[in-house]
Write a protein that holds these residues in place. Structure first.
Motif, PDB file in Angstrom:
ATOM      1  N   HIS A  26       1.141  -1.508   0.323  1.00 38.21           N
ATOM      2  CA  HIS A  26      -0.119  -0.179  -0.187  1.00 38.21           C
ATOM      3  C   HIS A  26       0.811   1.223  -0.151  1.00 38.21           C
ATOM      4  O   HIS A  26       0.406   2.229   0.514  1.00 38.21           O
ATOM      5  N   ASP A  27       1.740   0.887   0.054  1.00 40.53           N
ATOM      6  CA  ASP A  27       2.834   1.891  -0.669  1.00 40.53           C
ATOM      7  C   ASP A  27       3.134   2.896  -1.938  1.00 40.53           C
ATOM      8  O   ASP A  27       4.220   3.408  -2.214  1.00 40.53           O
ATOM      9  N   GLY A  28       3.293   1.862  -2.571  1.00 42.79           N
ATOM     10  CA  GLY A  28       3.199   2.110  -4.348  1.00 42.79           C
ATOM     11  C   GLY A  28       4.578   0.854  -4.590  1.00 42.79           C
ATOM     12  O   GLY A  28       4.742   1.051  -6.169  1.00 42.79           O
ATOM     13  N   ALA A  29       5.167   0.890  -3.347  1.00 39.91           N
ATOM     14  CA  ALA A  29       6.128  -0.294  -3.838  1.00 39.91           C
ATOM     15  C   ALA A  29       5.139  -2.459  -4.123  1.00 39.91           C
ATOM     16  O   ALA A  29       4.555  -2.134  -4.159  1.00 39.91           O
ATOM     17  N   VAL A  30       5.853  -2.240  -5.328  1.00 41.81           N
ATOM     18  CA  VAL A  30       5.403  -3.998  -5.717  1.00 41.81           C
ATOM     19  C   VAL A  30       6.082  -4.894  -5.050  1.00 41.81           C
ATOM     20  O   VAL A  30       7.326  -4.633  -5.211  1.00 41.81           O
ATOM     21  N   ASP A  31       4.879  -6.566  -4.605  1.00 39.53           N
ATOM     22  CA  ASP A  31       5.489  -6.954  -3.397  1.00 39.53           C
ATOM     23  C   ASP A  31       5.805  -7.867  -4.421  1.00 39.53           C
ATOM     24  O   ASP A  31       7.253  -8.780  -3.844  1.00 39.53           O
ATOM     25  N   THR A  32       5.116  -8.493  -5.138  1.00 40.00           N
ATOM     26  CA  THR A  32       5.184  -9.148  -5.744  1.00 40.00           C
ATOM     27  C   THR A  32       4.693  -9.580  -7.436  1.00 40.00           C
ATOM     28  O   THR A  32       4.208  -8.948  -7.819  1.00 40.00           O
ATOM     29  N   ARG A  33       6.170 -10.363  -8.031  1.00 40.90           N
ATOM     30  CA  ARG A  33       5.662 -10.380  -9.429  1.00 40.90           C
ATOM     31  C   ARG A  33       5.375 -12.237  -9.763  1.00 40.90           C
ATOM     32  O   ARG A  33       6.213 -13.123  -9.233  1.00 40.90           O
ATOM     33  N   THR A  34       4.648 -12.064 -11.074  1.00 37.80           N
ATOM     34  CA  THR A  34       4.382 -13.627 -11.564  1.00 37.80           C
ATOM     35  C   THR A  34       4.600 -14.079 -12.438  1.00 37.80           C
ATOM     36  O   THR A  34       4.601 -12.706 -13.313  1.00 37.80           O
ATOM     37  N   TYR A  35       4.904 -15.089 -12.916  1.00 41.74           N
ATOM     38  CA  TYR A  35       5.968 -15.512 -14.561  1.00 41.74           C
ATOM     39  C   TYR A  35       4.845 -16.234 -14.278  1.00 41.74           C
ATOM     40  O   TYR A  35       4.450 -17.452 -13.727  1.00 41.74           O
ATOM     41  N   ARG A  36       4.516 -16.667 -16.072  1.00 37.88           N
ATOM     42  CA  ARG A  36       3.365 -17.420 -16.044  1.00 37.88           C
ATOM     43  C   ARG A  36       4.351 -18.525 -17.230  1.00 37.88           C
ATOM     44  O   ARG A  36       4.883 -18.124 -18.366  1.00 37.88           O
ATOM     45  N   VAL A  37       4.357 -19.773 -17.227  1.00 37.73           N
ATOM     46  CA  VAL A  37       5.084 -20.647 -18.156  1.00 37.73           C
ATOM     47  C   VAL A  37       4.311 -21.442 -19.409  1.00 37.73           C
ATOM     48  O   VAL A  37       3.168 -22.390 -18.531  1.00 37.73           O
ATOM     49  N   THR A  38       4.002 -21.966 -20.204  1.00 37.31           N
ATOM     50  CA  THR A  38       3.726 -21.994 -20.837  1.00 37.31           C
ATOM     51  C   THR A  38       4.210 -23.256 -21.909  1.00 37.31           C
ATOM     52  O   THR A  38       5.272 -23.010 -23.041  1.00 37.31           O
ATOM     53  N   GLY A  39       3.958 -24.009 -21.773  1.00 40.09           N
ATOM     54  CA  GLY A  39       4.591 -25.558 -23.047  1.00 40.09           C
ATOM     55  C   GLY A  39       5.200 -26.928 -21.939  1.00 40.09           C
ATOM     56  O   GLY A  39       5.083 -27.031 -20.945  1.00 40.09           O
ATOM     57  N   GLU A  40       6.041 -27.592 -22.990  1.00 37.99           N
ATOM     58  CA  GLU A  40       6.480 -28.676 -21.822  1.00 37.99           C
ATOM     59  C   GLU A  40       8.213 -28.431 -21.570  1.00 37.99           C
ATOM     60  O   GLU A  40       8.539 -28.177 -22.516  1.00 37.99           O
ATOM     61  N   LEU A  41       8.250 -28.276 -20.418  1.00 41.73           N
ATOM     62  CA  LEU A  41       8.988 -28.924 -20.048  1.00 41.73           C
ATOM     63  C   LEU A  41      10.405 -30.033 -19.433  1.00 41.73           C
ATOM     64  O   LEU A  41      10.030 -30.516 -18.818  1.00 41.73           O
ATOM     65  N   PHE A  42      11.391 -29.878 -20.431  1.00 39.20           N
ATOM     66  CA  PHE A  42      12.007 -30.946 -21.020  1.00 39.20           C
ATOM     67  C   PHE A  42      13.637 -30.618 -20.815  1.00 39.20           C
ATOM     68  O   PHE A  42      14.289 -29.224 -20.632  1.00 39.20           O
ATOM     69  N   TRP A  43      14.746 -31.200 -21.189  1.00 43.73           N
ATOM     70  CA  TRP A  43      15.954 -31.165 -21.004  1.00 43.73           C
ATOM     71  C   TRP A  43      16.230 -29.694 -22.162  1.00 43.73           C
ATOM     72  O   TRP A  43      16.557 -28.449 -22.046  1.00 43.73           O
ATOM     73  N   ALA A  44      15.685 -29.479 -23.003  1.00 41.33           N
ATOM     74  CA  ALA A  44      15.781 -28.488 -24.158  1.00 41.33           C
ATOM     75  C   ALA A  44      15.805 -27.490 -23.941  1.00 41.33           C
ATOM     76  O   ALA A  44      15.419 -26.519 -24.602  1.00 41.33           O
ATOM     77  N   SER A  45      13.862 -27.781 -23.771  1.00 44.59           N
ATOM     78  CA  SER A  45      13.584 -26.614 -23.211  1.00 44.59           C
ATOM     79  C   SER A  45      13.629 -25.588 -21.691  1.00 44.59           C
ATOM     80  O   SER A  45      12.937 -24.409 -21.811  1.00 44.59           O
ATOM     81  N   SER A  46      14.272 -26.449 -20.893  1.00 44.51           N
ATOM     82  CA  SER A  46      13.901 -25.837 -19.880  1.00 44.51           C
ATOM     83  C   SER A  46      15.443 -25.215 -19.573  1.00 44.51           C
ATOM     84  O   SER A  46      15.743 -24.365 -18.473  1.00 44.51           O
ATOM     85  N   ASN A  47      16.564 -25.925 -20.042  1.00 48.80           N
ATOM     86  CA  ASN A  47      18.265 -24.693 -19.813  1.00 48.80           C
ATOM     87  C   ASN A  47      17.964 -23.542 -20.080  1.00 48.80           C
ATOM     88  O   ASN A  47      19.079 -23.089 -19.440  1.00 48.80           O
ATOM     89  N   ASP A  48      17.103 -23.122 -21.214  1.00 47.35           N
ATOM     90  CA  ASP A  48      17.302 -22.200 -20.997  1.00 47.35           C
ATOM     91  C   ASP A  48      16.374 -20.928 -20.142  1.00 47.35           C
ATOM     92  O   ASP A  48      16.529 -19.600 -20.078  1.00 47.35           O
ATOM     93  N   LEU A  49      15.654 -21.873 -19.625  1.00 43.62           N
ATOM     94  CA  LEU A  49      14.534 -20.899 -18.535  1.00 43.62           C
ATOM     95  C   LEU A  49      15.486 -19.910 -17.349  1.00 43.62           C
ATOM     96  O   LEU A  49      14.885 -18.905 -17.397  1.00 43.62           O
ATOM     97  N   VAL A  50      16.849 -20.934 -17.229  1.00 41.43           N
ATOM     98  CA  VAL A  50      17.299 -19.908 -15.779  1.00 41.43           C
ATOM     99  C   VAL A  50      17.645 -18.287 -15.961  1.00 41.43           C
ATOM    100  O   VAL A  50      18.203 -17.746 -15.369  1.00 41.43           O
ATOM    101  N   TYR A  51      17.771 -18.009 -17.731  1.00 42.16           N
ATOM    102  CA  TYR A  51      18.321 -16.434 -17.814  1.00 42.16           C
ATOM    103  C   TYR A  51      17.095 -15.769 -18.589  1.00 42.16           C
ATOM    104  O   TYR A  51      17.134 -14.764 -18.960  1.00 42.16           O
ATOM    105  N   GLN A  52      15.817 -16.184 -18.234  1.00 41.29           N
ATOM    106  CA  GLN A  52      14.402 -15.404 -18.448  1.00 41.29           C
ATOM    107  C   GLN A  52      13.349 -15.132 -17.388  1.00 41.29           C
ATOM    108  O   GLN A  52      12.831 -14.142 -17.677  1.00 41.29           O
ATOM    109  N   PHE A  53      14.747 -14.484 -16.356  1.00 41.65           N
ATOM    110  CA  PHE A  53      14.375 -13.830 -15.332  1.00 41.65           C
ATOM    111  C   PHE A  53      14.953 -12.681 -14.554  1.00 41.65           C
ATOM    112  O   PHE A  53      16.015 -13.159 -14.933  1.00 41.65           O
ATOM    113  N   ASP A  54      14.912 -12.288 -14.467  1.00 41.61           N
ATOM    114  CA  ASP A  54      15.377 -10.614 -13.530  1.00 41.61           C
ATOM    115  C   ASP A  54      15.079 -10.130 -12.332  1.00 41.61           C
ATOM    116  O   ASP A  54      14.726  -9.726 -11.336  1.00 41.61           O
TER     117      ASP A  54
END
Length: 504
Positions: free
Chosen positions: A412-440
């Motif tokens: 209630h002071d204008g500061a963002v407290d929570t951020r949500t990311y949504r992932v869509t698709g099948e996660l396996f070795w080929a699709s998830s390896n780059d996942l670690v680089y997608q967050f700030d």
């Protein structure tokens, strides 16, 4: 395709006697295949470094045995070039007895592999690999005829041309007699009658004059012997199973029936055991002769396979002098027609290539190129499947997306407290390896939510990646919550998370 049998139904032995026309087709098909087997068996014997009788007896015993034990009616099994290449070093370094011991062990291995379910792996072979397999074998069949057309009398060329003409136009007159049989008989009669001197079957090697007899290999039954023959036996078993099961699938497509691949697998093993005990060099399904039997001659039952073996023995033992007079030009013409008929011309038509996804075309090209280069269908199929797997993984990996969907102000002071990311698709070795680089990690607020409602976790690599993301946020003093999972995905995460090594 014959319309005598209901679509999808495998004909039995009894079906061969369902009508005089069907019986005639099966008998004549067996005869044509037997004639085509003779020079091939002799050639493969020479390739393996053994007496021609070893290859001829192998072709007889393989064909007769597989007629009863195999799972694919009308398919021809006999001595083959692929098997000859695998076992040739054994014969060269250790002699015939060790070769026979290798064949026997390979038969046992084939039976065991089939019992462990190796035949079920056929469903993982994609259509593009199958098309490449068909086109590669068509090219190999044609290439195998080239040596018979180089350095030969000029009369060979018109004889081959006449044989081709007969097989193209004779079926327009009648289908009662297989065109390949007419071509072989006609060219043989003309060559013998006129007295032309052209290469014939007899030039390929001496034909046996007696029946095969029971043979127990004279080798020491020791661990040292096993160490010598085991690598070759395993290679022979794998190559033989792969070629046989792929050929069975090809015949399934041609005849619109579904064969028993498990029975075919252990049937090949039993056939190699029988062959070994009769002094044969072993073998597997023969693609060229199977195409002669099924496509060129119209055979559909086990009787044609049985008779191919029986006729082969009769021809070489009783009528060897006559069979030896058959000009190689006639058999070359038959195999060229088989090559042309086997090729999937539609698959290489420019319009088809334009419509086909590039990845599918690449898989087909890899299968063809590797097979033709190595002259080994098994290697080509394996690399084709690997290429298809890589292409599939790459395509599916690109279908996975991640997006920021919410920023909640809970202070209630204008500061963002929570951020949500949504992932869509099948996660396996080929699709998830780059996942670690997608967050700030530095810019995100204190609490981060990862919504996997529209995603599934398929392997440990994905769990390890999620652990790595959590560790990176923890290093910044922030928390990550994973929501939206259920079923197997949630179980996999609960079971593996935190147990794979930090950051790995």
């Amino acid at each position: 395709m014959s319309t005598e049998f209901p679509t999808g139904v495998l004909p039995s032995f009894r079906a061969a006697f369902s009508s005089p026309a069907r019986l005639r087709t099966e008998v004549l098909a067996g005869l044509v295949v037997a004639l085509a087997l003779i020079p091939e068996a002799i050639s493969f014997s020479i390739l393996a470094g053994v007496d021609p009788r070893v290859g001829l007896f192998a072709s007889f015993t393989m064909a007769v045995t597989i007629a009863f034990t195999g799972g694919r009616p009308a398919m021809i099994s006999a001595a083959t070039g692929a098997i000859a290449l695998v076992i040739a070093p054994v014969a060269a370094d250790h002699g015939l007895d060790y070769l026979i011991a290798t064949v026997l062990l390979a038969g046992v291995v084939q039976v065991l592999l089939t019992l462990f379910g190796v035949a079920k792996l056929m469903r993982f072979i994609p259509r593009s690999v199958m098309v490449g397999f068909v086109n590669a074998l068509a090219i190999l069949i044609f290439m195998a005829q080239i040596p018979h057309l180089i350095g030969v009398p000029w009369l060979v060329y018109p004889l081959v041309a006449v044989g081709l003409i007969v097989m193209v136009f004779f079926p327009r007159l009648t289908g009662a007699i297989p065109a390949p049989l007419i071509a072989i008989v006609a060219l043989t009669v003309v060559v013998v009658w006129v007295g032309w001197s052209v290469p014939n079957v007899r030039d390929k090697g001496e034909l046996p004059g007696s029946l095969p007899s029971l043979l127990i290999p004279d080798v020491p039954w020791t661990l040292e012997t096993l160490q010598i023959i085991a690598p070759y036996a395993l290679a022979m078993a794998l190559v033989g199973l792969m070629e046989s099961l792929m050929t069975a699938k090809l015949v399934d497509d041609i005849t619109e029936t579904h064969s028993d691949k498990t029975r075919e697998g252990w049937g090949q093993g039993v056939a190699n055991l029988v062959t070994g005990f009769f002094g044969g060099m072993g073998g597997c399904a023969m693609i060229g002769q199977t195409m002669i039997n099924v496509k060129a001659s119209g055979a559909r039952t086990r009787l044609s396979t049985l008779l191919a073996g029986v006729f082969l023995l009769i021809l070489v033992v009783v009528l060897g002098d006559i069979v030896g007079l058959i000009p190689m030009a006639a058999l070359v013409a038959v195999m060229i027609m088989v090559s042309v008929g086997t090729m999937d011309w539609h698959s290489i038509h420019p319009r088809t290539l334009r419509l086909m996804p590039l990845s599918e075309t690449l898989v087909m090209v890899v299968t063809v190129a590797v097979t033709v280069w190595t002259h080994n269908l098994a290697i080509g199929v394996i690399l084709g499947v690997v290429t298809a797997m890589i292409m599939f993984a790459r395509r599916v990996a690109h279908m996975t997306t991640i997006e920021k969907v919410a920023e909640l102000d809970t202070d209630h002071d204008g500061a963002v407290d929570t951020r949500t990311y949504r992932v869509t698709g099948e996660l396996f070795w080929a699709s998830s390896n780059d996942l670690v680089y997608q967050f700030d990690y530095a810019g995100d607020p204190e609490h981060v939510v990862l919504d996997l409602t529209d995603a599934d976790i398929w392997d440990a690599s994905t769990v390890a990646t999620l652990d790595a993301v959590q560790h990176k946020y923890a290093a910044k003093g922030k928390t990550l919550s994973v929501i939206g999972l259920d079923g197997a995905s949630q179980e996999r995460l609960d079971k593996l998370s935190g147990k794979l090594g930090a950051g790995h």
